[in-house]
Design an enzyme around this catalytic site. Structure first.
Site, PDB file in Angstrom:
ATOM      1  N   GLU A 186       0.801  -1.233   0.000  1.00  0.00           N
ATOM      2  CA  GLU A 186       0.000   0.000   0.000  1.00  0.00           C
ATOM      3  C   GLU A 186       0.833   1.283   0.000  1.00  0.00           C
ATOM      4  O   GLU A 186       0.800   2.072   0.949  1.00  0.00           O
ATOM      5  CB  GLU A 186      -1.011  -0.003   1.156  1.00  0.00           C
ATOM      6  CG  GLU A 186      -0.460  -0.226   2.538  1.00  0.00           C
ATOM      7  CD  GLU A 186      -1.550  -0.346   3.601  1.00  0.00           C
ATOM      8  OE1 GLU A 186      -2.639  -0.863   3.301  1.00  0.00           O
ATOM      9  OE2 GLU A 186      -1.294   0.085   4.743  1.00  0.00           O
ATOM     10  N   GLU A 393      -5.850  -7.919   1.446  1.00  0.00           N
ATOM     11  CA  GLU A 393      -6.258  -7.662   2.834  1.00  0.00           C
ATOM     12  C   GLU A 393      -7.716  -7.268   2.844  1.00  0.00           C
ATOM     13  O   GLU A 393      -8.137  -6.378   2.093  1.00  0.00           O
ATOM     14  CB  GLU A 393      -5.444  -6.533   3.482  1.00  0.00           C
ATOM     15  CG  GLU A 393      -4.027  -6.879   3.850  1.00  0.00           C
ATOM     16  CD  GLU A 393      -3.343  -5.747   4.625  1.00  0.00           C
ATOM     17  OE1 GLU A 393      -4.046  -5.006   5.361  1.00  0.00           O
ATOM     18  OE2 GLU A 393      -2.123  -5.601   4.481  1.00  0.00           O
ATOM     19  N   TRP A 436      -7.636 -10.753   6.326  1.00  0.00           N
ATOM     20  CA  TRP A 436      -6.681 -10.172   7.269  1.00  0.00           C
ATOM     21  C   TRP A 436      -7.330 -10.192   8.653  1.00  0.00           C
ATOM     22  O   TRP A 436      -8.392  -9.632   8.835  1.00  0.00           O
ATOM     23  CB  TRP A 436      -6.338  -8.740   6.871  1.00  0.00           C
ATOM     24  CG  TRP A 436      -5.312  -8.120   7.785  1.00  0.00           C
ATOM     25  CD1 TRP A 436      -5.564  -7.405   8.928  1.00  0.00           C
ATOM     26  CD2 TRP A 436      -3.882  -8.181   7.650  1.00  0.00           C
ATOM     27  NE1 TRP A 436      -4.383  -7.014   9.508  1.00  0.00           N
ATOM     28  CE2 TRP A 436      -3.342  -7.475   8.743  1.00  0.00           C
ATOM     29  CE3 TRP A 436      -3.029  -8.762   6.731  1.00  0.00           C
ATOM     30  CZ2 TRP A 436      -1.967  -7.334   8.927  1.00  0.00           C
ATOM     31  CZ3 TRP A 436      -1.672  -8.617   6.916  1.00  0.00           C
ATOM     32  CH2 TRP A 436      -1.143  -7.914   7.997  1.00  0.00           C
TER      33      TRP A 436
END
Length: 502
Positions: A186, A393, A436
């Site tokens: 990210e 995620e 996640w």
């Protein structure tokens, strides 16, 4: 097989009022679609000062901010065999892990740490022995402190060469086994949070934008510089893999990005325009260069000279450098125009849009809004050529001290997996879903909220793992035994031979 038949029995015999999986099953997904779970090295491994590992910026930041550290975390460094067995018992196809750069190459460049190398080889082999495909992230926010001290880490273009050399070691040593590589976790959120408001590593920011007491940095420029260098490091790494490794290892290299979905707060034209502008700033910031070779026009126009430029060669290098996109998504927000004109500019004032939570959502209490994930996947399909996508995620935090009967997490997972299925049926090239997180991890933002399917007792020196109800639900789904109309709320997890405590 014992676990399988146990799950078949419970899944066919119990009534579930919360809609476990009454409208779809795993069998509805295309052949080859993978389901997994995930952790990151810093939050799971512990052993921060063992066997040659040197500090990362996360070690430094967490220690300085609250006096604690991830010295032990989940102790995955010592308990990885037990944890892989739990993954196998659950029925995971794949597991997303990250490599600690400062464990493998302690100074960030130079000699490889043989004990760090052995750990990752053993971990990857253990996963493969249990039929679990490793998806490896090279960088999950834990820059070696030595590189931060030497030249400022991601703020300097020197990082491109050092990161590519680190990736070269990983490809050479693990690439015969690892087929899925994510370069950087990210980068849009890392650049914005760390270098825009100084929330995490090294407090890089400048007043009046800081959330903490900043010690250095330039909020007006550094988020853009940092992400630019991350894109170039990713592209350099992808080129290295394609030139030197892909023909013999046959793997794939991608990058992840953090994806809020955003909808206008009102039907006004201002909010509609602001929402698209926010999508360009938060999503297009990463995706546009990867697909078109440059940042969105709206960013070029608003940010001006503060936004770095790609040379012709760099644009060519970055464009089409990802074999897949890794999506990290948790929630959806309203967006409204913010047309104030501060004297000092930063990323958020450049974006000129404010995000407003929907319903009761906060940073740690997330409402179930699965249509937002569908929106992200449809946006990628419509605007960026429908590339292969992995949801790397997605999950819901709950209070770490709440009961193991985490039905709210089941509700979230059920709804979001259904959203992925809807997207696939509508033509999205989504290839996998990773929940996640596999277990409660060391959470340095707020340790009271964790995402795990397994509870970890951080007060216990042995870091005992205990399955939550969501672990049983996910296992039931993964084993293909559910078109569920069953009530998992009252199932005793201790009776499961597979999902045992370690």
């Amino acid at each position: 097989m014992e676990l399988f038949y146990f799950l078949v029995t419970i899944c066919l015999s119990l009534a579930f009022s919360g809609r476990c999986s009454d409208d779809y099953s795993r069998n509805d997904f295309p052949e080859g679609f993978v389901f997994g779970s995930a952790v990151s090295a810093f939050q799971w491994e512990g052993a921060v000062d063992e066997d040659g590992r040197m500090p990362s910026v996360l070690d430094t930041t967490v220690h300085s901010s609250n006096g604690s550290s991830g010295i032990i975390a989940c102790d995955g460094y010592h308990k990885y065999k037990e944890d892989v067995r739990l993954m196998y018992d659950m029925g995971l196809d794949a597991f997303r892990l990250s490599i600690s750069w400062s464990r493998l190459i302690p100074s960030g460049r130079g000699p490889v740490n043989p004990k760090g190398l052995l750990f990752y080889k053993n971990l990857i082999q253990e996963l493969k022995r249990h039929g679990i495909e490793p998806h490896v992230t090279l960088y999950h926010d834990d820059l070696p402190q030595a590189l931060e001290d030497e030249y400022g880490g991601w703020k300097d273009r020197k990082i491109i060469k050092d990161f590519t050399a680190y990736a070269d070691v990983c490809f050479r040593e693990f690439g015969n086994t690892v087929k899925f590589w994510s370069t950087i976790n990210e980068p849009n959120m890392l650049a914005l949070v760390n270098y825009g408001v100084g929330f995490l590593s090294q407090t890089n920011c400048t007043p009046p934008f800081e959330m903490v007491n900043c010690t250095k940095g330039n909020t007006s420029t550094e988020p853009y510089i940092v992400l630019h260098n991350m894109l170039l490091a990713h592209a350099s790494t992808a080129r290295l893999y394609k030139q030197n490794y892909k023909h013999k290892q046959n793997g794939s290299v991608g990058i992840t990005f953090f994806a809020f979905w955003m909808v206008p707060f009102t039907t006004s034209e201002e909010d509609e325009i602001a929402t698209q502008r926010a999508k360009d700033f938060l999503l297009g910031w990463v995706l546009h260069p990867l697909v078109f070779g440059d940042y969105p026009n709206v960013m070029r126009r608003i940010v001006g000279k503060r936004l770095p430029c790609f040379s012709e060669e760099e644009s060519y290098l970055v464009k089409d450098s990802s074999d897949f996109l890794g999506v990290i998504h948790y929630t959806t927000t309203y967006t409204t125009a913010d047309l104030s004109s501060p004297s000092q500019r930063d990323f958020l004032s450049d974006m000129a849009a404010s995000m407003i939570p929907i319903g009761n959502s906060t940073l740690f209490t997330i409402d179930v809004l699965p249509w937002g994930l569908e929106g992200v996947l449809e946006y990628i399909k419509q605007n960026y050529g429908n590339p292969p996508v992995y949801i790397l995620e997605n999950g819901r935090p709950t209070n770490h001290h709440s009961p193991l009967n985490d039905v709210e997490r089941i509700e979230y997972l059920h709804a979001y997996i259904a959203a992925v299925l809807n997207s696939v049926r509508n033509g999205s090239e989504t290839k996998g879903y990773f929940q996640w997180s596999f277990m409660d991890l060391f959470e340095f933002i707020n340790s009271n909220y964790t995402y795990g399917l397994y509870y970890v007792n951080f007060s216990d020196p042995e870091r005992k793992r205990s399955p939550k109800t969501s672990a049983l639900w996910y296992s039931c789904f993964l084993n293909g035994t559910t078109t569920c109309s069953q009530d998992l709320k009252n199932i005793s997890l201790s009776s499961s031979p597979g999902l045992s405590s370690s």
